[in-house]
Design an enzyme around this catalytic site. Structure first.
Site, mmCIF file in Angstrom:
data_model
loop_
_atom_site.group_PDB
_atom_site.id
_atom_site.type_symbol
_atom_site.label_atom_id
_atom_site.label_comp_id
_atom_site.label_asym_id
_atom_site.label_seq_id
_atom_site.Cartn_x
_atom_site.Cartn_y
_atom_site.Cartn_z
ATOM 1 N N ASP A 106 -0.891 -4.450 3.333
ATOM 2 C CA ASP A 106 0.511 -4.108 3.586
ATOM 3 C C ASP A 106 0.934 -4.766 4.900
ATOM 4 O OD1 ASP A 106 2.365 -1.659 2.198
ATOM 5 O OD2 ASP A 106 3.067 -2.408 4.141
ATOM 6 N N ASN A 165 9.809 -4.251 -8.822
ATOM 7 C CA ASN A 165 11.027 -4.383 -9.627
ATOM 8 C C ASN A 165 12.077 -5.265 -8.964
ATOM 9 O OD1 ASN A 165 10.861 -2.947 -12.114
ATOM 10 N ND2 ASN A 165 10.595 -1.072 -10.899
ATOM 11 N N HIS A 214 12.253 -4.651 -18.631
ATOM 12 C CA HIS A 214 11.951 -3.323 -18.084
ATOM 13 C C HIS A 214 13.184 -2.867 -17.306
ATOM 14 C CE1 HIS A 214 9.733 -0.071 -16.282
ATOM 15 N NE2 HIS A 214 9.766 -0.591 -15.074
ATOM 16 N N ARG A 246 13.541 1.993 -5.579
ATOM 17 C CA ARG A 246 14.923 2.438 -5.829
ATOM 18 C C ARG A 246 15.264 3.724 -5.104
ATOM 19 N NH1 ARG A 246 16.611 2.745 -11.964
ATOM 20 N NH2 ARG A 246 14.436 3.051 -12.530
ATOM 21 N N ARG A 278 17.239 -0.928 -11.066
ATOM 22 C CA ARG A 278 16.130 -1.808 -10.667
ATOM 23 C C ARG A 278 16.684 -3.162 -10.204
ATOM 24 N NH1 ARG A 278 14.243 0.633 -15.391
ATOM 25 N NH2 ARG A 278 12.402 1.931 -15.099
ATOM 26 N N GLY A 330 0.949 1.327 -4.947
ATOM 27 C CA GLY A 330 -0.252 0.592 -4.550
ATOM 28 C C GLY A 330 -1.415 1.523 -4.222
ATOM 29 N N ALA A 377 0.839 -1.212 0.000
ATOM 30 C CA ALA A 377 0.000 0.000 0.000
ATOM 31 C C ALA A 377 0.867 1.254 0.000
ATOM 32 C CB ALA A 377 -0.935 -0.018 1.212
ATOM 33 N N GLY A 378 2.021 1.156 -0.654
ATOM 34 C CA GLY A 378 2.910 2.322 -0.741
ATOM 35 C C GLY A 378 2.463 3.260 -1.845
ATOM 36 N N VAL A 391 4.223 -5.578 -10.411
ATOM 37 C CA VAL A 391 4.773 -4.222 -10.592
ATOM 38 C C VAL A 391 6.147 -4.115 -9.920
ATOM 39 C CG1 VAL A 391 4.403 -1.764 -10.100
ATOM 40 C CG2 VAL A 391 2.464 -3.211 -10.716
HETATM 41 N N1 APR Z 1 4.241 -7.659 2.007
HETATM 42 C C1 APR Z 1 3.454 -6.608 1.685
HETATM 43 N N2 APR Z 1 3.892 -5.356 1.548
HETATM 44 C C2 APR Z 1 5.195 -5.146 1.742
HETATM 45 C C3 APR Z 1 6.091 -6.190 2.086
HETATM 46 C C4 APR Z 1 5.558 -7.483 2.202
HETATM 47 N N3 APR Z 1 6.326 -8.523 2.515
HETATM 48 N N4 APR Z 1 7.334 -5.646 2.200
HETATM 49 C C5 APR Z 1 7.216 -4.337 1.956
HETATM 50 N N5 APR Z 1 5.930 -4.033 1.684
HETATM 51 C C6 APR Z 1 5.333 -2.742 1.412
HETATM 52 C C7 APR Z 1 5.963 -1.608 2.171
HETATM 53 O O1 APR Z 1 5.526 -1.577 3.511
HETATM 54 C C8 APR Z 1 5.491 -0.396 1.361
HETATM 55 O O2 APR Z 1 4.299 0.146 1.894
HETATM 56 O O3 APR Z 1 5.483 -2.396 0.052
HETATM 57 C C9 APR Z 1 5.235 -0.982 -0.029
HETATM 58 C C10 APR Z 1 6.118 -0.397 -1.105
HETATM 59 O O4 APR Z 1 5.785 0.934 -1.240
HETATM 60 P P1 APR Z 1 6.835 2.096 -1.552
HETATM 61 O O5 APR Z 1 8.023 1.934 -0.707
HETATM 62 O O6 APR Z 1 6.091 3.384 -1.539
HETATM 63 O O7 APR Z 1 7.303 1.746 -3.049
HETATM 64 P P2 APR Z 1 6.535 2.065 -4.407
HETATM 65 O O8 APR Z 1 6.994 3.343 -4.952
HETATM 66 O O9 APR Z 1 5.079 1.837 -4.232
HETATM 67 O O10 APR Z 1 7.150 0.924 -5.351
HETATM 68 C C11 APR Z 1 6.844 -0.434 -5.117
HETATM 69 O O11 APR Z 1 7.014 -0.985 -7.449
HETATM 70 O O12 APR Z 1 7.687 0.388 -9.175
HETATM 71 C C12 APR Z 1 8.074 -0.626 -8.307
HETATM 72 O O13 APR Z 1 10.463 -0.336 -8.050
HETATM 73 C C13 APR Z 1 9.210 -0.189 -7.425
HETATM 74 O O14 APR Z 1 9.651 -2.352 -6.504
HETATM 75 C C14 APR Z 1 9.047 -1.106 -6.240
HETATM 76 C C15 APR Z 1 7.530 -1.291 -6.164
#
Ligand code: APR
Length: 306
Positions: free
Chosen positions: A33, A120, A175, A82, A88, A14, A10-11, A118
């Site tokens: 999340d 990477n 990608h 990243r 990536r 998401g 849910a970052g 999605v």
């Molecule tokens: N299960 C569920 N969620 C998780 C887990 C897990 N085991 N580990 C980490 N997360 C969550 C984090 O808590 C965070 O809320 O994944 C989320 C990732 O969000 P962001 O850090 O904001 O990253 P975001 O920009 O959304 O990118 C996510 O997509 O584009 C790709 O390279 C990018 O790999 C990255 C992914």
């Protein structure tokens, strides 16, 4: 009963995707999340927007995998993003472990779902989902091609001073830095850009497309791109939910197409309710073929590390 889309992670990507799905009114949403309370907070905030968007979907935030039960589509965005200076591929080991864990929950709770990856490095993570779930390959796909193509379209439109809507672009391969933008299939309302720009200009736009993600990482300083990645994932979600049969580039498992077997790579596909319903095989010329094979080789090198 409404369709159900679950989003793992849910970052930034998401939550932005959750907003797009909610606004479309197409499906109920589960936002999962591992961070406590955060997905619940975002889901509540999104729910409180629904009266303003005139939509009747339900959005649930959760830390409990059982809530994703019987989802039609699962989009995986969980993992680390990243930081400046990282490629990536630097995310490989950490994210592979996360995706393996997510995969076993998919087997448990939604064995019939279409899965859009999605996280990477996206092509490699799609491979991890395949290994971890054993789902039919047509139900697993990586977002990436749509995003890279949209970046290329943006740069072409800006260069020519025309509407973004009138550009089409195709980017094949992984990608990553070895992606293969295809000028021959990149057009303005059907006119190939090779007739509208000189070779040097096209090369510079290709280079910018290859570095499109890194350019944004550099500007943001913390985190990576999320509006265009979420919008790309939404286009895939919509095509599957509504069985639109959009023709889009995305990472699909090649089974002999393009002379490659057993590797996920970006190719044009038809996306419908069964996921990847057909891989479209283009007749590549010699230099395109060489670039595509280089891209595949770098994907295979990456896969050998996990
Ligand atoms: N299960 C569920 N969620 C998780 C887990 C897990 N085991 N580990 C980490 N997360 C969550 C984090 O808590 C965070 O809320 O994944 C989320 C990732 O969000 P962001 O850090 O904001 O990253 P975001 O920009 O959304 O990118 C996510 O997509 O584009 C790709 O390279 C990018 O790999 C990255 C992914």
């Amino acid at each position: 009963m409404k369709e159900k889309v679950s989003i793992i992670g849910a970052g930034n990507v998401g939550a932005t995707l959750a907003q797009l799905v909610a606004r479309s009114g197409l499906a109920d949403i589960v936002l999962f999340d591992v961070v406590r309370d955060m997905p619940q907070g975002k889901a509540l905030d999104l729910s409180e927007s629904c009266p303003l968007w005139n939509v009747s979907v339900r959005i649930k935030g959760t830390n409990d995998y059982s809530d994703i039960k019987d989802s039609n589509i699962v989009v995986i965005t969980a993992g680390i993003a990243r930081k400046p200076g990282m490629s990536r591929d630097d995310l490989l080991t950490t994210n592979a472990a996360i995706i393996r864990a997510v995969s076993s929950e998919l087997v448990r709770y939604c064995p019939d779902a279409v899965v859009i990856v999605v996280t990477n490095p996206m092509d490699a993570m799609a491979q991890v989902v395949l290994g971890g779930t054993g789902f039919e390959p047509n139900r697993i796909m990586g977002m990436g091609g749509i995003l890279d193509s949209s970046r290329f379209r943006t740069f072409v439109a800006d260069e020519l001073g025309i509407s973004y809507q009138d550009t089409e672009a195709l980017v094949l391969g992984g990608h990553g830095d070895q992606m293969v933008p295809m000028p021959r299939y990149t057009t303005v309302r059907g006119i190939p850009i090779t007739e509208l720009m000189d070779r040097d200009k096209i090369e510079s736009l290709i280079e910018r497309t290859r570095n499109g993600g890194a350019e944004i990482v550099g500007l943001l300083r913390s985190g990576s791109a999320y509006y265009a990645p979420a919008s790309s994932a939404f286009q895939m979600v919509k095509s599957v939910l509504l069985d639109e049969k959009r023709v889009v580039p995305c990472a699909a498992l090649l089974n002999g197409e393009y002379g490659i077997k057993g590797v996920f790579a970006g190719v044009p596909v038809i996306l419908g309710s069964n996921g990847v319903e057909k891989i479209i095989e283009l007749q590549l010329d010699d230099s395109e073929k060489a670039a595509f094979l280089d891209s595949i080789k770098s994907l295979e090198r990456l896969l050998s590390k996990i």
